[in-house]
Motif scaffolding. Structure first.
Motif, PDB file in Angstrom:
ATOM      1  N   TRP A 261      67.626 107.074   5.639  1.00  0.00           N
ATOM      2  CA  TRP A 261      67.115 108.368   5.324  1.00  0.00           C
ATOM      3  C   TRP A 261      66.670 109.048   6.670  1.00  0.00           C
ATOM      4  O   TRP A 261      66.955 110.461   6.522  1.00  0.00           O
ATOM      5  N   ALA A 262      66.220 108.520   7.669  1.00  0.00           N
ATOM      6  CA  ALA A 262      66.307 109.177   8.907  1.00  0.00           C
ATOM      7  C   ALA A 262      67.474 109.914   9.382  1.00  0.00           C
ATOM      8  O   ALA A 262      67.583 110.727  10.056  1.00  0.00           O
ATOM      9  N   ALA A 263      68.499 109.052   9.247  1.00  0.00           N
ATOM     10  CA  ALA A 263      69.789 109.656   9.786  1.00  0.00           C
ATOM     11  C   ALA A 263      70.576 110.404   8.922  1.00  0.00           C
ATOM     12  O   ALA A 263      71.427 110.809   8.905  1.00  0.00           O
ATOM     13  N   ARG A 264      69.884 110.685   7.809  1.00  0.00           N
ATOM     14  CA  ARG A 264      70.534 111.565   6.748  1.00  0.00           C
ATOM     15  C   ARG A 264      71.707 111.213   6.139  1.00  0.00           C
ATOM     16  O   ARG A 264      72.632 111.601   5.813  1.00  0.00           O
ATOM     17  N   ASP A 265      72.035 109.538   6.055  1.00  0.00           N
ATOM     18  CA  ASP A 265      73.021 108.806   5.778  1.00  0.00           C
ATOM     19  C   ASP A 265      72.519 108.535   4.321  1.00  0.00           C
ATOM     20  O   ASP A 265      71.865 107.297   4.089  1.00  0.00           O
ATOM     21  N   ARG A 266      73.078 109.197   3.180  1.00  0.00           N
ATOM     22  CA  ARG A 266      72.810 109.061   1.912  1.00  0.00           C
ATOM     23  C   ARG A 266      73.351 107.693   1.299  1.00  0.00           C
ATOM     24  O   ARG A 266      72.860 106.885   0.751  1.00  0.00           O
ATOM     25  N   THR A 267      74.564 107.422   1.828  1.00  0.00           N
ATOM     26  CA  THR A 267      75.309 106.304   1.641  1.00  0.00           C
ATOM     27  C   THR A 267      74.578 105.082   2.058  1.00  0.00           C
ATOM     28  O   THR A 267      74.213 103.994   1.111  1.00  0.00           O
ATOM     29  N   LYS A 268      74.186 104.925   3.197  1.00  0.00           N
ATOM     30  CA  LYS A 268      73.236 103.797   3.860  1.00  0.00           C
ATOM     31  C   LYS A 268      72.050 103.787   2.889  1.00  0.00           C
ATOM     32  O   LYS A 268      71.752 102.343   2.634  1.00  0.00           O
ATOM     33  N   THR A 269      71.527 104.818   2.624  1.00  0.00           N
ATOM     34  CA  THR A 269      70.076 104.794   2.066  1.00  0.00           C
ATOM     35  C   THR A 269      70.222 104.021   0.734  1.00  0.00           C
ATOM     36  O   THR A 269      69.537 102.982   0.292  1.00  0.00           O
ATOM     37  N   SER A 270      71.388 104.501  -0.115  1.00  0.00           N
ATOM     38  CA  SER A 270      71.537 103.999  -1.540  1.00  0.00           C
ATOM     39  C   SER A 270      72.131 102.546  -1.588  1.00  0.00           C
ATOM     40  O   SER A 270      71.550 101.992  -2.318  1.00  0.00           O
ATOM     41  N   ASN A 271      73.074 102.251  -0.613  1.00  0.00           N
ATOM     42  CA  ASN A 271      73.677 100.796  -0.384  1.00  0.00           C
ATOM     43  C   ASN A 271      72.603  99.988  -0.222  1.00  0.00           C
ATOM     44  O   ASN A 271      73.012  98.589  -0.293  1.00  0.00           O
ATOM     45  N   ALA A 272      71.447 100.206   0.431  1.00  0.00           N
ATOM     46  CA  ALA A 272      70.338  99.220   0.903  1.00  0.00           C
ATOM     47  C   ALA A 272      70.034  98.776  -0.565  1.00  0.00           C
ATOM     48  O   ALA A 272      69.440  97.264  -0.422  1.00  0.00           O
ATOM     49  N   LEU A 273      69.965  99.362  -1.661  1.00  0.00           N
ATOM     50  CA  LEU A 273      69.488  98.692  -2.813  1.00  0.00           C
ATOM     51  C   LEU A 273      70.840  98.160  -3.625  1.00  0.00           C
ATOM     52  O   LEU A 273      71.835  98.621  -4.209  1.00  0.00           O
ATOM     53  N   SER A 274      70.924  96.804  -3.144  1.00  0.00           N
ATOM     54  CA  SER A 274      72.154  96.182  -3.722  1.00  0.00           C
ATOM     55  C   SER A 274      71.956  95.969  -5.428  1.00  0.00           C
ATOM     56  O   SER A 274      70.876  96.215  -5.703  1.00  0.00           O
ATOM     57  N   ASP A 275      73.082  95.583  -5.872  1.00  0.00           N
ATOM     58  CA  ASP A 275      72.934  95.224  -7.518  1.00  0.00           C
ATOM     59  C   ASP A 275      71.785  94.170  -7.564  1.00  0.00           C
ATOM     60  O   ASP A 275      70.969  94.266  -8.517  1.00  0.00           O
ATOM     61  N   ASP A 276      71.545  93.125  -6.766  1.00  0.00           N
ATOM     62  CA  ASP A 276      70.548  92.267  -7.067  1.00  0.00           C
ATOM     63  C   ASP A 276      69.164  92.898  -6.773  1.00  0.00           C
ATOM     64  O   ASP A 276      68.246  92.506  -7.585  1.00  0.00           O
ATOM     65  N   MET A 277      69.055  93.693  -5.776  1.00  0.00           N
ATOM     66  CA  MET A 277      67.932  94.341  -5.495  1.00  0.00           C
ATOM     67  C   MET A 277      67.434  95.316  -6.796  1.00  0.00           C
ATOM     68  O   MET A 277      66.419  95.248  -7.275  1.00  0.00           O
ATOM     69  N   VAL A 278      68.548  96.004  -7.328  1.00  0.00           N
ATOM     70  CA  VAL A 278      68.244  97.008  -8.357  1.00  0.00           C
ATOM     71  C   VAL A 278      67.812  95.970  -9.460  1.00  0.00           C
ATOM     72  O   VAL A 278      66.614  96.547 -10.275  1.00  0.00           O
ATOM     73  N   ASP A 279      68.244  94.920  -9.811  1.00  0.00           N
ATOM     74  CA  ASP A 279      67.925  94.099 -10.650  1.00  0.00           C
ATOM     75  C   ASP A 279      66.555  93.361 -10.635  1.00  0.00           C
ATOM     76  O   ASP A 279      66.043  92.862 -11.794  1.00  0.00           O
ATOM     77  N   GLU A 280      66.185  93.551  -9.469  1.00  0.00           N
ATOM     78  CA  GLU A 280      64.611  92.892  -9.149  1.00  0.00           C
ATOM     79  C   GLU A 280      63.655  94.116  -9.610  1.00  0.00           C
ATOM     80  O   GLU A 280      62.443  93.621 -10.039  1.00  0.00           O
ATOM     81  N   ILE A 281      64.027  95.100  -9.718  1.00  0.00           N
ATOM     82  CA  ILE A 281      63.115  96.165 -10.186  1.00  0.00           C
ATOM     83  C   ILE A 281      63.197  96.663 -11.478  1.00  0.00           C
ATOM     84  O   ILE A 281      62.131  96.814 -12.251  1.00  0.00           O
ATOM     85  N   ALA A 282      64.454  97.266 -11.673  1.00  0.00           N
ATOM     86  CA  ALA A 282      64.795  97.866 -12.997  1.00  0.00           C
ATOM     87  C   ALA A 282      65.218  96.866 -14.149  1.00  0.00           C
ATOM     88  O   ALA A 282      65.617  95.950 -13.788  1.00  0.00           O
ATOM     89  N   VAL A 283      65.042  97.242 -15.288  1.00  0.00           N
ATOM     90  CA  VAL A 283      65.486  96.447 -16.436  1.00  0.00           C
ATOM     91  C   VAL A 283      66.522  97.034 -17.069  1.00  0.00           C
ATOM     92  O   VAL A 283      66.621  97.962 -17.982  1.00  0.00           O
ATOM     93  N   ILE A 284      67.723  96.434 -16.808  1.00  0.00           N
ATOM     94  CA  ILE A 284      69.065  96.853 -17.333  1.00  0.00           C
ATOM     95  C   ILE A 284      69.758  96.397 -18.149  1.00  0.00           C
ATOM     96  O   ILE A 284      69.959  94.967 -17.707  1.00  0.00           O
ATOM     97  N   GLY A 285      70.330  96.264 -19.281  1.00  0.00           N
ATOM     98  CA  GLY A 285      71.176  95.584 -20.155  1.00  0.00           C
ATOM     99  C   GLY A 285      71.249  95.770 -21.258  1.00  0.00           C
ATOM    100  O   GLY A 285      70.883  96.924 -21.871  1.00  0.00           O
ATOM    101  N   ASN A 286      71.647  95.049 -22.274  1.00  0.00           N
ATOM    102  CA  ASN A 286      71.472  95.000 -23.617  1.00  0.00           C
ATOM    103  C   ASN A 286      70.250  95.135 -24.222  1.00  0.00           C
ATOM    104  O   ASN A 286      69.198  94.780 -23.562  1.00  0.00           O
ATOM    105  N   GLU A 287      70.219  95.100 -25.403  1.00  0.00           N
ATOM    106  CA  GLU A 287      68.804  94.979 -26.172  1.00  0.00           C
ATOM    107  C   GLU A 287      68.121  93.860 -26.108  1.00  0.00           C
ATOM    108  O   GLU A 287      66.950  93.661 -25.708  1.00  0.00           O
TER     109      GLU A 287
END
Length: 334
Positions: A261-287
Motif C-alpha cells: 500500500w505504501a508503494a502504491r503497488d496494488r498487486t502486492k497489496t492484493s496478493n498478500a491475501l492468498s487463497d488460504d488467507m481469504v478462506d480464513e476470513i470470508a465464507v465462500i462456497g456452496n450452500e
C-alpha cells in the motif's frame, strides 16, 4: 441465562431506500431475526432505521456500527431515544471507532485515542438514556447540563472491538460486542478476551457476540476471493486493521499489505491475501459449505451472525446467499 442465537440480514441494500425496505421485509418473511446496518455514508443508517420501524414488525434492528467521532454523545442519545420509542425492544445502538481513513479523510476528524473515546461515549450515552443530567468531563469529551427524558426499555449499547484491550472494554462496558474481519484461527483468542471483559464487568453469563460475516454462496470461488481482495485489501492497509491482522497471528501478511500500500503497488497489496488467507476470513462456497462454516462459528461463541454478501457480487449470487440462511433452510436455533 442462555443468549439467543440469531441470524441477521445486512443493510443497507444499496443507495435506494426502497431497496433496503424491500430487503428487510423479505428477511422478516423468511424468518430472519435481525437486520443490522453498516453506517458509512448514504443512505444514513440511523435515519433509515427510523423508516424501517414502521415497515417491519419483528426484526431487531441494530447498527454495526456508528462511529463515535461523527456524532456527539447527546446526539447519539437523542437518536437512540427516538428509535427506542419507535420500536420498543427492537433497537440496538452499536458504537465503534471506525478507522483513520474514514474518520480523518472522509469526516475531517482527529482519530485520537479510539478506545478511550468509544468507552466514554458509551458511558455518557447510557447515562443520558437513563435521564441523568450530564456533568461529564472525560478526557476532553464534555457535556454539562444536558438532560432528556428516560426511555424504558433503554436500548442496549453494543461496542465494536478488534484487539485485546478494545474487546475487553467492549464486553465490560457494553451490553454486547461486535466483531468482524477476523481470521478464523483467531476466534478463540477473540472470545477469550470478550469473556475476560464480561467477567470484569460483573456479567457471569457473558455478553452477546455479534459478527458481520463476509459471505458469498457461489459456484466460482476464485472470482469470489478476488471480490474479497478488492474490497478488503485496502481495509487491512489501514493502521487499525493492519495491526489487528498482525495481532491475529499474520504478521507477514500484515507487513506485505502495508508495504504494498505504501508503494502504491496494488498487486502486492492484493496478493498478500492468498487463497488460504481469504478462506480464513470470508465464507465462500456452496450452500452446504457456507451453512457449515456459519454454524461452526456460532458453536465457537458467536451468537448473532450478520450475513453480508461480498460487494461486487451479482444480484443472483447476493440473493442466493441471503436465501441460504432463511429460517426454513438454516434452523440455527433448533
Amino acid at each position: 441465562m442462555t443468549i439467543q442465537r440469531r441470524i441477521a440480514i445486512t443493510l443497507p441494500a444499496g443507495p435506494r431506500v426502497q431497496d433496503t425496505i424491500d430487503r428487510a421485509q423479505w428477511a422478516e418473511a423468511e424468518g430472519y431475526t435481525d437486520a443490522w446496518f453498516a453506517d458509512a455514508g448514504a443512505p444514513d443508517a440511523l435515519t433509515l432505521a427510523a423508516a424501517l420501524a414502521r415497515e417491519t414488525n419483528t426484526l431487531r434492528l441494530g447498527v454495526a456500527v456508528t462511529p463515535v467521532f461523527t456524532r456527539t454523545p447527546a446526539v447519539l442519545a437523542a437518536t437512540a431515544n427516538t428509535l427506542a420509542q419507535l420500536m420498543p425492544g427492537r433497537f440496538v445502538l452499536g458504537l465503534g471507532s471506525s478507522s483513520q481513513t474514514m474518520m480523518e479523510n472522509w469526516h475531517g476528524q482527529t482519530f485520537d485515542r479510539p478506545l478511550t473515546r468509544v468507552k466514554n461515549t458509551a458511558l455518557m450515552v447510557r447515562a443520558m438514556l437513563a435521564g441523568q443530567k450530564t456533568a461529564f468531563d472525560l478526557d476532553g469529551l464534555r457535556s454539562h447540563g444536558y438532560r432528556q427524558e428516560a426511555i424504558e426499555p433503554a436500548p442496549p449499547i453494543f461496542i465494536a472491538g478488534l484487539r485485546a484491550k478494545m474487546l475487553e472494554m467492549a464486553a465490560e462496558v457494553g451490553d454486547g460486542v461486535i466483531i468482524n474481519l477476523w481470521p478464523r484461527r483467531a476466534l478463540r483468542k477473540i472470545i477469550d478476551h470478550i469473556n475476560a471483559g464480561a467477567k470484569a464487568g460483573g456479567k457471569p453469563a457473558g455478553v452477546e457476540v455479534v459478527n458481520r460475516a463476509m459471505v458469498l454462496v457461489t459456484d466460482d470461488k476464485p472470482a469470489a476471493r478476488n471480490l474479497f481482495r478488492a474490497a478488503f485489501a485496502p481495509y487491512y492497509a489501514t493502521p487499525v486493521y493492519n495491526a489487528f491482522l498482525a495481532w491475529a497471528g499474520f504478521d507477514d501478511v500484515a507487513r506485505n499489505i502495508a508495504e504494498g500500500w505504501a508503494a502504491r503497488d496494488r498487486t502486492k497489496t492484493s496478493n498478500a491475501l492468498s487463497d488460504d488467507m481469504v478462506d480464513e476470513i470470508a465464507v465462500i462456497g456452496n450452500e452446504d459449505e457456507c451453512r457449515e462454516r456459519i454454524a461452526a462459528d456460532m458453536a465457537a461463541g458467536i451468537h448473532t451472525q450478520i450475513i453480508a454478501p461480498l460487494a461486487g457480487a451479482t444480484d443472483n449470487d447476493v440473493q442466493r446467499t441471503l436465501a441460504t440462511f432463511s429460517r426454513k433452510d438454516f434452523p440455527y436455533g433448533e
